[in-house]
Scaffold this active site. Structure first.
Site, mmCIF file in Angstrom:
data_model
loop_
_atom_site.group_PDB
_atom_site.id
_atom_site.type_symbol
_atom_site.label_atom_id
_atom_site.label_comp_id
_atom_site.label_asym_id
_atom_site.label_seq_id
_atom_site.Cartn_x
_atom_site.Cartn_y
_atom_site.Cartn_z
ATOM 1 N N HIS A 277 0.628 -1.244 0.097
ATOM 2 C CA HIS A 277 -0.038 -0.418 -0.179
ATOM 3 C C HIS A 277 0.899 1.490 -0.375
ATOM 4 C CE1 HIS A 277 -3.621 -2.398 1.158
ATOM 5 N NE2 HIS A 277 -2.526 -3.325 1.483
ATOM 6 N N ASP B 221 1.775 -6.569 2.180
ATOM 7 C CA ASP B 221 1.078 -5.969 2.939
ATOM 8 C C ASP B 221 1.571 -3.927 3.942
ATOM 9 O OD1 ASP B 221 -1.071 -5.049 2.694
ATOM 10 O OD2 ASP B 221 -2.308 -6.926 4.828
HETATM 11 ZN ZN LIG Z 1 -2.817 -4.933 1.721
#
Ligand SMILES: [Zn+2]
Length: 351
Positions: free
Chosen positions: A14, A249
């Site tokens: 992200h 992540d």
């Molecule tokens: Zn994620």
């Protein structure tokens, strides 16, 4: 002692946008040759939106050293034409966020809507776009949400046998075993934090616990599970099948979103980009599997996505250091903890 590996890829990150993107993009680009940019914050639902975010990323990192791989969200409005246009814009993956399961998933799809998306999945299969799953069933029962989503995904695996699919950020033994049982069109990403932490650590009771005090920086989705789940994930990360690869992540939040005193809330997400490779080398050494690190970070994912292996290399050095309390104004993963390896050098061109 030194370990030289092919430059790694991060198949789940992200990067956000605006000021946050400016702060965090270089931490991913300094370690990874490529990263699959998740489409939830800001919402990226079309090819042109992905192109705009990609240009914004290139305001902060150089295209000569880093390639963002773009993804779009699947929503109730996605059509086969959306997929074809996204493909023309260079989008490599589209992601299902079941409604309400994580940050920015309000626009996601319900389980009922998933059953209406056959034409979209068929188009993805035809154009060769990867389908990524936030694999948690919406609604009550968080600890079993991953297990309960697997049969829903399996229907799509069976109906679209040529469609490549990824179970993102696997967090349970059941998730790992499910990926192993699926055909080779199905793979799974594993984060750094799920290799390190259990629910006990979040509650301040585990190896990384702090005397029973809740640890907001260990709060993420899917939430950490039991130690048996964590151990199965470490076995998957070092197995040679090619079905499991790194997706960090890394999901940064400003400190006032992690410790919001007024609202009494804490956003889910771990900012692991600055320490990902050092933490992985430390973990793989502890598993006596340093020779498997390169496959996990630099080969299995690229092969699954049909991308060439990166040129260039990363040199890691065996050296004890303590992760700083803040990086780019945020608290990084494992802040204050000792790691046994450090990224010493990155060579962009040749190995
Ligand atoms: Zn994620």
């Amino acid at each position: 002692m030194i370990l030289k590996i092919r430059r790694p890829d991060d198949f789940h990150v992200h990067l956000r946008d605006g000021a946050m993107l400016r702060q965090v993009a270089r931490h991913t680009a300094s370690q990874f040759a490529r990263a699959l940019v998740m489409p939830n914050v800001p919402p990226i639902d079309t090819g042109p939106q992905a192109e705009r975010l990609k240009s914004e990323i290139f305001q902060h990192v150089s295209p000569s050293s880093f390639t963002p791989l773009m993804a779009i969200r699947l929503t109730a409005k996605t059509t086969p034409e959306t997929i074809q246009e996204a493909k023309r814009c260079g989008v490599v993956a589209a992601k299902v966020y079941p409604q309400g399961v994580t940050t920015g998933s309000h626009g996601g799809v319900t389980i009922d809507q998933l059953q209406q998306m056959g034409a979209v999945f068929a188009t993805m299969q035809d154009v060769g776009m990867v389908l990524c799953w936030h694999g948690e069933f919406p609604g009550p029962g968080w600890l079993s949400a991953e297990q309960r989503m697997l049969p829903e995904i399996r229907k799509v695996v069976d109906d679209f046998p040529r469609l490549k699919q990824v179970l993102e950020h696997i967090s349970t033994r059941e998730g790992v075993e499910w990926v192993r049982r699926c055909p080779d069109t199905v793979a799974g990403t594993i984060t750094v934090h799920h290799l390190f932490l259990t629910l006990d650590d979040l509650g301040g009771r585990g190896q990384f616990g702090r005397g029973g005090m809740l640890q907001p920086h260990y709060f993420y989705a899917p939430i950490a599970k039991e130690d048996s789940d964590r151990q199965t994930l470490t076995e998957a990360a070092i197995e040679p099948s090619g079905k499991f690869f790194l997706g960090t992540d890394s999901a940064p939040h400003p400190i006032d979103r992690k410790f919001n005193v007024d609202a009494g809330c804490c956003a889910a997400g771990v900012f692991s980009a600055p320490v990902a490779m050092a933490a992985l080398a430390t973990k793989f050494e502890a598993l006596n599997a340093l020779d498997r690190l390169e496959d996990f970070t630099s080969a299995h994912g690229a092969r699954f996505y049909g991308l060439p292996l990166n040129e260039g290399s990363m040199v890691l050095e065996k050296q004890v250091w303590v992760v700083p309390g803040t990086v780019a104004g945020m608290v990084p993963f494992l802040a204050g903890e000792e790691l046994g390896w450090k990224v010493a050098d990155v060579e962009i061109a040749s190995r």
